[in-house]
Motif scaffolding. Sequence first.
Motif, PDB file in Angstrom:
ATOM      1  N   PRO A  51       0.824  -1.213   0.000  1.00 17.55           N
ATOM      2  CA  PRO A  51       0.000   0.000   0.000  1.00 17.55           C
ATOM      3  C   PRO A  51       0.854   1.258   0.000  1.00 17.55           C
ATOM      4  CG  PRO A  51      -0.811  -1.595   1.595  1.00 17.55           C
ATOM      5  CD  PRO A  51       0.506  -2.114   1.096  1.00 17.55           C
ATOM      6  N   GLY A  74      -9.574   3.721   8.861  1.00 16.73           N
ATOM      7  CA  GLY A  74      -9.711   2.606   7.930  1.00 16.73           C
ATOM      8  C   GLY A  74     -11.114   2.326   7.463  1.00 16.73           C
ATOM      9  N   VAL A 127     -13.003   3.821   5.474  1.00 21.14           N
ATOM     10  CA  VAL A 127     -13.246   4.041   4.045  1.00 21.14           C
ATOM     11  C   VAL A 127     -12.902   2.787   3.221  1.00 21.14           C
ATOM     12  CG1 VAL A 127     -12.877   6.499   4.174  1.00 21.14           C
ATOM     13  CG2 VAL A 127     -10.926   5.005   3.773  1.00 21.14           C
ATOM     14  N   ARG A 128     -12.100   1.888   3.756  1.00 22.48           N
ATOM     15  CA  ARG A 128     -11.719   0.674   3.022  1.00 22.48           C
ATOM     16  C   ARG A 128     -12.721  -0.469   3.205  1.00 22.48           C
ATOM     17  NH1 ARG A 128      -6.208   0.262   1.299  1.00 22.48           N
ATOM     18  NH2 ARG A 128      -5.099   2.216   1.665  1.00 22.48           N
ATOM     19  N   LYS A 129     -13.695  -0.264   4.072  1.00 20.09           N
ATOM     20  CA  LYS A 129     -14.665  -1.323   4.310  1.00 20.09           C
ATOM     21  C   LYS A 129     -15.660  -1.470   3.169  1.00 20.09           C
ATOM     22  CE  LYS A 129     -16.217  -1.927   8.511  1.00 20.09           C
ATOM     23  NZ  LYS A 129     -16.836  -1.717   9.840  1.00 20.09           N
ATOM     24  N   GLY A 130     -15.762  -0.451   2.319  1.00 20.54           N
ATOM     25  CA  GLY A 130     -16.640  -0.527   1.161  1.00 20.54           C
ATOM     26  C   GLY A 130     -18.085  -0.242   1.487  1.00 20.54           C
TER      27      GLY A 130
END
Length: 208
Positions: free
Chosen positions: A15, A203, A205-208
């Motif tokens: 990343p 984090g 925002v990365r959970k979708g």
Amino acid sequence: TGLAGGVPVRGPGGPGRKGSYMRKEFGPQQWVLPMPLLLIATYGADGKADIMPAAWGTIYDYGKILLALAMDHKTVQNMKETRAFTVSVCTEPCLEACDYAGLVSGGNTPDKMARTGFTLEKSRHVNAPIPLELPVTLECTLDEITGDECAVIGTIVNTSAEETILGEDGLPDLTKIRPVVFDGVHNRYYGLGGALGNAFRLGVVRKG
């Protein structure tokens, strides 16, 4: 594929990286970076206070603390005698005194405490002193020293904080505490930078 002996290891970029990366292997190391710089304070059976800095310390469970200490320290002898100790966060203004406390032993330096310049006050909750110049302190009782004599486990009976380091929410503010962290690779001390974001929020925002 990694190879022993410090051979670089190549792999795809992770990343935030572009292309490949290279990693050097060092074998087993105690590199949890950075480590906290803590000051442990105790009384002996004779009522004489002693302090020592320690970096190998962490929360062990809810209400529990674990310290990895050599068993020949005067501090450990005192713990065995009084079953109590305090753990304070070392700060930038007190760094020189905290470092000095690790250079000499209270067992053979009668004026050690005077040389540190710390003002000690007995805890109201456990039989151990609190260095008043250090603004956050855990007051603990000794639970056990592990069978292999490498770790001390204690119960946190009370936590006290100097009112001047409390934020608007009434809780300790790191920017006011100015804690010191320890780099065990180069044996250096560092201060903290600014806040990067809120834990358990960045984090999402990365959970979708």
